[in-house]
Motif scaffolding. Structure first.
Motif, PDB file in Angstrom:
ATOM      1  N   GLY A 115       0.551  -0.812   0.137  1.00  0.00           N
ATOM      2  CA  GLY A 115       0.101  -0.227  -0.107  1.00  0.00           C
ATOM      3  C   GLY A 115       0.640   1.236  -0.160  1.00  0.00           C
ATOM      4  O   GLY A 115       0.793   2.224  -0.489  1.00  0.00           O
ATOM      5  N   ARG A 116       1.955   1.364   0.759  1.00  0.00           N
ATOM      6  CA  ARG A 116       2.714   2.473   0.462  1.00  0.00           C
ATOM      7  C   ARG A 116       3.039   2.892  -0.904  1.00  0.00           C
ATOM      8  O   ARG A 116       3.430   3.737  -0.742  1.00  0.00           O
ATOM      9  CB  ARG A 116       4.106   2.622   1.852  1.00  0.00           C
ATOM     10  CG  ARG A 116       5.052   3.293   2.704  1.00  0.00           C
ATOM     11  CD  ARG A 116       5.847   3.079   3.567  1.00  0.00           C
ATOM     12  NE  ARG A 116       5.004   2.707   4.177  1.00  0.00           N
ATOM     13  CZ  ARG A 116       6.036   1.014   4.688  1.00  0.00           C
ATOM     14  NH1 ARG A 116       6.353   0.236   3.966  1.00  0.00           N
ATOM     15  NH2 ARG A 116       4.948   0.012   5.493  1.00  0.00           N
ATOM     16  N   PHE A 153       3.624  10.881  -6.472  1.00  0.00           N
ATOM     17  CA  PHE A 153       4.584  11.111  -7.283  1.00  0.00           C
ATOM     18  C   PHE A 153       3.760  11.597  -8.668  1.00  0.00           C
ATOM     19  O   PHE A 153       3.764  12.912  -9.656  1.00  0.00           O
ATOM     20  CB  PHE A 153       5.080  10.263  -8.274  1.00  0.00           C
ATOM     21  CG  PHE A 153       5.932  10.329  -9.328  1.00  0.00           C
ATOM     22  CD1 PHE A 153       6.805  11.215  -8.798  1.00  0.00           C
ATOM     23  CD2 PHE A 153       5.727   9.513 -10.343  1.00  0.00           C
ATOM     24  CE1 PHE A 153       7.816  11.550 -10.195  1.00  0.00           C
ATOM     25  CE2 PHE A 153       6.679   9.595 -11.537  1.00  0.00           C
ATOM     26  CZ  PHE A 153       7.204  11.271 -11.205  1.00  0.00           C
ATOM     27  N   GLY A 154       2.468  10.995  -9.038  1.00  0.00           N
ATOM     28  CA  GLY A 154       1.726  11.743 -10.258  1.00  0.00           C
ATOM     29  C   GLY A 154       1.025  12.798 -10.045  1.00  0.00           C
ATOM     30  O   GLY A 154       0.859  13.596 -10.389  1.00  0.00           O
ATOM     31  N   ALA A 155       0.350  13.050  -8.017  1.00  0.00           N
ATOM     32  CA  ALA A 155      -0.054  14.406  -7.723  1.00  0.00           C
ATOM     33  C   ALA A 155       0.963  15.294  -8.120  1.00  0.00           C
ATOM     34  O   ALA A 155       0.528  16.583  -8.577  1.00  0.00           O
ATOM     35  CB  ALA A 155      -0.461  13.954  -6.578  1.00  0.00           C
ATOM     36  N   SER A 156       2.134  14.989  -7.292  1.00  0.00           N
ATOM     37  CA  SER A 156       3.716  16.430  -7.616  1.00  0.00           C
ATOM     38  C   SER A 156       3.462  16.697  -8.891  1.00  0.00           C
ATOM     39  O   SER A 156       3.684  18.088  -9.185  1.00  0.00           O
ATOM     40  CB  SER A 156       4.318  15.636  -6.925  1.00  0.00           C
ATOM     41  OG  SER A 156       4.563  15.149  -5.638  1.00  0.00           O
ATOM     42  N   LEU A 157       3.732  15.648 -10.482  1.00  0.00           N
ATOM     43  CA  LEU A 157       3.819  16.350 -11.635  1.00  0.00           C
ATOM     44  C   LEU A 157       2.833  16.969 -11.442  1.00  0.00           C
ATOM     45  O   LEU A 157       2.912  18.260 -12.652  1.00  0.00           O
ATOM     46  CB  LEU A 157       3.580  15.016 -12.226  1.00  0.00           C
ATOM     47  CG  LEU A 157       4.928  14.056 -12.794  1.00  0.00           C
ATOM     48  CD1 LEU A 157       5.201  13.136 -13.144  1.00  0.00           C
ATOM     49  CD2 LEU A 157       6.128  14.987 -12.550  1.00  0.00           C
ATOM     50  N   ILE A 158       1.427  16.865 -11.321  1.00  0.00           N
ATOM     51  CA  ILE A 158       0.564  17.567 -11.674  1.00  0.00           C
ATOM     52  C   ILE A 158       0.259  19.402 -11.528  1.00  0.00           C
ATOM     53  O   ILE A 158       0.091  20.271 -11.902  1.00  0.00           O
ATOM     54  CB  ILE A 158      -1.107  16.895 -11.393  1.00  0.00           C
ATOM     55  CG1 ILE A 158      -1.245  16.326 -11.741  1.00  0.00           C
ATOM     56  CG2 ILE A 158      -2.163  18.471 -11.289  1.00  0.00           C
ATOM     57  CD1 ILE A 158      -2.636  14.843 -12.211  1.00  0.00           C
ATOM     58  N   LEU A 185       2.637   6.138  -5.696  1.00  0.00           N
ATOM     59  CA  LEU A 185       3.325   6.520  -6.791  1.00  0.00           C
ATOM     60  C   LEU A 185       1.867   7.650  -7.070  1.00  0.00           C
ATOM     61  O   LEU A 185       1.956   8.676  -7.853  1.00  0.00           O
ATOM     62  CB  LEU A 185       2.825   4.770  -7.303  1.00  0.00           C
ATOM     63  CG  LEU A 185       2.928   5.020  -9.252  1.00  0.00           C
ATOM     64  CD1 LEU A 185       4.283   5.212  -9.360  1.00  0.00           C
ATOM     65  CD2 LEU A 185       1.837   3.624  -9.888  1.00  0.00           C
ATOM     66  N   LYS A 186       0.980   7.453  -6.369  1.00  0.00           N
ATOM     67  CA  LYS A 186      -0.017   8.699  -6.716  1.00  0.00           C
ATOM     68  C   LYS A 186       0.293   9.840  -5.798  1.00  0.00           C
ATOM     69  O   LYS A 186       0.221  10.850  -6.415  1.00  0.00           O
ATOM     70  CB  LYS A 186      -0.908   8.238  -5.002  1.00  0.00           C
ATOM     71  CG  LYS A 186      -1.759   7.203  -5.349  1.00  0.00           C
ATOM     72  CD  LYS A 186      -3.349   6.945  -4.468  1.00  0.00           C
ATOM     73  CE  LYS A 186      -4.280   5.907  -4.628  1.00  0.00           C
ATOM     74  NZ  LYS A 186      -4.744   5.390  -3.829  1.00  0.00           N
ATOM     75  N   ALA A 193      -1.870  10.498 -16.194  1.00  0.00           N
ATOM     76  CA  ALA A 193      -1.942   8.576 -16.920  1.00  0.00           C
ATOM     77  C   ALA A 193      -1.546   7.787 -15.732  1.00  0.00           C
ATOM     78  O   ALA A 193      -1.802   7.126 -15.164  1.00  0.00           O
ATOM     79  CB  ALA A 193      -0.922   8.868 -17.530  1.00  0.00           C
ATOM     80  N   ILE A 194      -0.500   8.366 -14.862  1.00  0.00           N
ATOM     81  CA  ILE A 194      -0.187   7.747 -13.444  1.00  0.00           C
ATOM     82  C   ILE A 194      -1.130   7.716 -13.108  1.00  0.00           C
ATOM     83  O   ILE A 194      -1.294   6.383 -12.235  1.00  0.00           O
ATOM     84  CB  ILE A 194       1.225   8.456 -12.921  1.00  0.00           C
ATOM     85  CG1 ILE A 194       2.270   7.939 -14.109  1.00  0.00           C
ATOM     86  CG2 ILE A 194       1.379   7.844 -11.687  1.00  0.00           C
ATOM     87  CD1 ILE A 194       3.708   8.724 -12.886  1.00  0.00           C
ATOM     88  N   LEU A 195      -2.241   8.683 -12.368  1.00  0.00           N
ATOM     89  CA  LEU A 195      -3.219   8.189 -11.082  1.00  0.00           C
ATOM     90  C   LEU A 195      -4.474   7.955 -11.611  1.00  0.00           C
ATOM     91  O   LEU A 195      -5.235   6.641 -11.129  1.00  0.00           O
ATOM     92  CB  LEU A 195      -3.406   9.625 -11.097  1.00  0.00           C
ATOM     93  CG  LEU A 195      -2.608  10.881 -10.008  1.00  0.00           C
ATOM     94  CD1 LEU A 195      -3.072  11.883  -9.594  1.00  0.00           C
ATOM     95  CD2 LEU A 195      -2.248  10.189  -8.642  1.00  0.00           C
ATOM     96  N   ILE A 196      -4.624   7.656 -13.239  1.00  0.00           N
ATOM     97  CA  ILE A 196      -5.568   6.754 -13.512  1.00  0.00           C
ATOM     98  C   ILE A 196      -4.963   5.575 -13.813  1.00  0.00           C
ATOM     99  O   ILE A 196      -5.921   3.983 -13.563  1.00  0.00           O
ATOM    100  CB  ILE A 196      -6.083   7.341 -15.242  1.00  0.00           C
ATOM    101  CG1 ILE A 196      -6.972   8.925 -14.693  1.00  0.00           C
ATOM    102  CG2 ILE A 196      -7.195   6.748 -15.634  1.00  0.00           C
ATOM    103  CD1 ILE A 196      -7.389   9.365 -16.385  1.00  0.00           C
ATOM    104  N   LEU A 197      -3.831   5.477 -14.968  1.00  0.00           N
ATOM    105  CA  LEU A 197      -3.141   3.853 -15.012  1.00  0.00           C
ATOM    106  C   LEU A 197      -2.859   3.093 -13.615  1.00  0.00           C
ATOM    107  O   LEU A 197      -3.128   2.099 -14.505  1.00  0.00           O
ATOM    108  CB  LEU A 197      -3.005   4.221 -16.419  1.00  0.00           C
ATOM    109  CG  LEU A 197      -3.881   4.393 -17.641  1.00  0.00           C
ATOM    110  CD1 LEU A 197      -3.019   4.249 -18.316  1.00  0.00           C
ATOM    111  CD2 LEU A 197      -5.064   3.198 -17.714  1.00  0.00           C
TER     112      LEU A 197
END
Length: 168
Positions: free
Chosen positions: A82-83, A91-96, A88-89, A131-135
């Protein structure tokens, strides 16, 4: 929640809505504690909608009108696994977030190079983060839905094999 009534089709677990899986991690197949066993509310997102969302994330406004079917199940995910998904979440949110705030950071630092770099790559940062957050940011995904059955992707082969063994 009903007891598990499932079948395995290749690498997919086929379940009904409101199914409770055994108290083992869906990735490692190890026993888990009650705090790691949780409710999942997984939407069925058709492939065409995923493609539309990836082409233009702003078309997400149509998603609530299309995504009507959800698979609710209880399943376990170990803290360590889970960590990894939480990172990963993040990282994706940080890119956005960087795609929007990078230019502001460059202005505050007085660096035109940072401003130009961010403006040039902001759409790419946004798209990759989205894309990271969705996929990839969820361990389980519903990839098909037919009547009351859902094809769930994301369980490990060892977990699926243990379900086969316990059914026999």
């Amino acid at each position: 929640m009903s007891t598990i009534s499932n079948r395995i089709e290749g690498k997919f677990l086929v379940v009904e809505d409101k199914t409770a899986l055994p108290m083992r991690c869906i990735r490692t197949n190890r026993s888990i504690g009650a705090e790691e066993y949780r409710h999942w509310d997984l939407p069925y997102i058709p492939k065409w909608l995923v493609i539309v969302m990836l082409i233009s994330p702003f078309l997400l406004i149509i998603a609530p009108f299309v995504v009507r079917r959800r698979c609710r199940l209880k399943a376990g995910l170990s803290k360590s696994v889970g960590r990894n998904y939480l990172l990963l979440k993040f990282f994706g949110a940080s890119l956005i977030l960087f795609s929007f705030l990078g230019s502001l950071l460059g202005i505050l630092l007085g660096s035109s190079d940072i401003v130009m770099f961010t403006l040039g790559f902001a759409p790419i940062f946004f798209w990759v983060g989205f894309a990271i957050l969705i996929l990839f940011a969820s361990p389980l995904r519903v990839i098909r839905q037919d009547d009351d059955l859902f094809w769930v992707k994301g369980c490990s082969v060892t977990f699926l094999e243990s379900l086969k063994e316990s059914a026999n």
